[in-house]
Design an enzyme around this catalytic site. Structure first.
Site, PDB file in Angstrom:
ATOM      1  N   HIS A  25      10.845 -71.706  20.294  1.00 38.06           N
ATOM      2  CA  HIS A  25      10.409 -72.857  21.096  1.00 38.06           C
ATOM      3  C   HIS A  25       9.837 -72.344  22.415  1.00 38.06           C
ATOM      4  CE1 HIS A  25      10.921 -77.353  21.864  1.00 38.06           C
ATOM      5  NE2 HIS A  25      10.342 -76.879  22.961  1.00 38.06           N
ATOM      6  N   ASP A  29       0.903 -73.348  26.715  1.00 40.27           N
ATOM      7  CA  ASP A  29       0.433 -73.798  28.033  1.00 40.27           C
ATOM      8  C   ASP A  29       1.535 -73.768  29.077  1.00 40.27           C
ATOM      9  OD1 ASP A  29       1.806 -75.844  26.839  1.00 40.27           O
ATOM     10  OD2 ASP A  29       0.332 -77.402  27.263  1.00 40.27           O
ATOM     11  N   HIS A 213      10.179 -82.358  18.611  1.00 37.99           N
ATOM     12  CA  HIS A 213      10.863 -82.556  19.880  1.00 37.99           C
ATOM     13  C   HIS A 213      11.692 -83.840  19.788  1.00 37.99           C
ATOM     14  CE1 HIS A 213       8.128 -79.579  21.644  1.00 37.99           C
ATOM     15  NE2 HIS A 213       8.833 -79.635  22.758  1.00 37.99           N
ATOM     16  N   GLU A 216      15.823 -84.692  23.772  1.00 33.82           N
ATOM     17  CA  GLU A 216      15.632 -84.093  25.098  1.00 33.82           C
ATOM     18  C   GLU A 216      15.571 -85.215  26.128  1.00 33.82           C
ATOM     19  OE1 GLU A 216      12.602 -81.048  27.486  1.00 33.82           O
ATOM     20  OE2 GLU A 216      11.864 -82.271  25.824  1.00 33.82           O
ATOM     21  N   ASP A 320      11.328 -72.480  26.214  1.00 38.39           N
ATOM     22  CA  ASP A 320      10.535 -73.689  26.423  1.00 38.39           C
ATOM     23  C   ASP A 320       9.228 -73.373  27.138  1.00 38.39           C
ATOM     24  OD1 ASP A 320       9.909 -76.333  26.091  1.00 38.39           O
ATOM     25  OD2 ASP A 320      11.155 -77.064  27.733  1.00 38.39           O
TER      26      ASP A 320
END
Length: 385
Positions: A25, A29, A213, A216, A320
């Protein structure tokens, strides 16, 4: 823990950075070098909040460490802006892989949303091809430097857009040229995976793996929808699955160290995820920064990572966004070691969890697991000499 990894060897003598790691994960960007952002921004005339690499890196970290996922996501305006050309994508992808290899990563899945990189005229396919060229160049550079790394693309659709089917077809179109899985990302609240139900049905019919996802910014409803409508094989973050676990304190028993022993009662969703070994792509620092664990506390020791690990969930360690969180995968492992007292055996188990969760053929996962286990054993032997 293997026989060679015992108390006779000091784990402190082993540098985690030198051990092989798996990254599942990690956003393209969210992993740019500040110096690269400065150079690419100058080429296109994009204004940045800082004029030198050190200050720019600090700005990203400070902006991300706000406790708000919304503000965290706003930092991507600058990184995405410099990733709109073929050359820009190639460079960012190449450096991304080089940095992973320097950190000891031997297999990485790079997630990114091609639909966000067509502002300067690139088609979706051209964007995917450019990133693949950069990933391969980065892997080749790593090999030339004596490091080995394999990478694949996780093609991502943005949840607030209506391009799920289009992006799913894009991913499948590139399955033999670098794409290993599909994801949806972006604002989680109010945008359930079921928005893309047809796309997920299509992906299932093509036997193309999906990670989503979920858990979260939103809670159990998001996780359940990812499992049901999304047919998710992994949960991106998934940390809020811990909200479906109730700890009942026991007054009659105490642990050997005098601490109270609790009984964990798992709800149906938590039981389903644990009992079927659905991997959780936990990102400790990011989960703290975005407020994903605010139901449990505001410090890293309140992260339910250890609770999930001790209860037998298939937890994995991830970064992340390395730029925004100011982290590396090595650093995240070290953070967990310092916070929860993990030893080298735990680091190995968590790494093997990630191997098992990787979107790779069984034979490749078995070979990767053997390589990692032997590398850990070799590190222990060298430390004991």
């Amino acid at each position: 823990m293997t026989q060679t990894q015992n108390d006779a060897v000091s784990d402190a003598a082993i540098d985690i950075q030198t051990l092989p790691k798996i990254s599942l994960h990690d956003h393209l960007d969210g992993g740019l070098r500040p110096a690269t952002i400065l150079e690419l921004a100058a080429e296109i005339g994009h204004e940045l909040p800082a004029s030198d690499a050190e200050s720019l890196g600090a700005w990203f970290r400070e902006s991300a460490d706000s406790g708000s996922l919304v503000r965290y996501l706003e930092t991507f305006d600058h990184t995405i802006a410099v990733m709109q050309t073929r050359d820009g994508l190639i460079r960012v992808a190449r450096e991304f892989v080089e940095d992973l290899a320097l950190d000891g990563v031997v297999y990485g899945e790079v997630r990114w949303a091609p639909e966000q990189h067509t502002q300067k005229g690139l088609t979706l396919d051209e964007a995917v091809e450019a990133v693949q060229e950069g990933l391969e160049a980065g892997a080749a550079a790593a090999i030339a430097a004596g490091r080995v790394i394999q990478v694949g693309q996780l093609i991502t659709a943005m949840r607030h857009a209506d391009r799920g089917q289009e992006i799913a077809e894009l991913a499948v179109r590139h399955r033999d040229t670098g794409a290993v899985g599909f994801d949806i990302a972006g604002a989680e609240n109010g945008f359930l995976p079921s928005r893309f139900a047809d796309a997920f049905t299509y992906l299932a019919s093509e036997q193309f793996p999906v990670t989503i996802h979920a858990g979260e910014a939103a809670g159990l409803d998001s996780i359940q929808d990812a499992l049901v409508a999304g047919r998710a094989l992994r949960l991106g973050h998934g940390v809020r699955i811990a909200e479906d676990i109730e700890i009942e304190e026991s007054e009659d028993e105490e642990a050997a160290d005098g601490e109270e022993v609790g009984i964990a009662n798992l709800g149906r969703i938590a039981s389903w995820v644990r009992d079927r070994g659905i991997p959780l792509e936990l990102c400790p620092s990011s989960n703290l920064q975005t407020g994903a664990i605010e139901a449990f506390g505001t410090t890293i020791d309140a992260h339910p990572f250890d609770l999930l690990y001790q209860l037998g969930f298939k937890v994995t360690v991830n970064t992340d966004n390395r730029l925004m969180s100011g982290v590396t995968l090595t650093g995240e492992f070290e953070l967990l070691v310092d916070t929860f007292g993990y030893d080298l055996g735990d680091v190995l188990e968590l790494t093997l969890n990630a191997v098992d969760a990787a979107f790779l053929p069984l034979e490749d996962r078995e070979a990767l697991a053997e390589h990692i286990t032997s590398s850990f054993d070799r590190a222990v032997r060298q430390a004991s000499e």
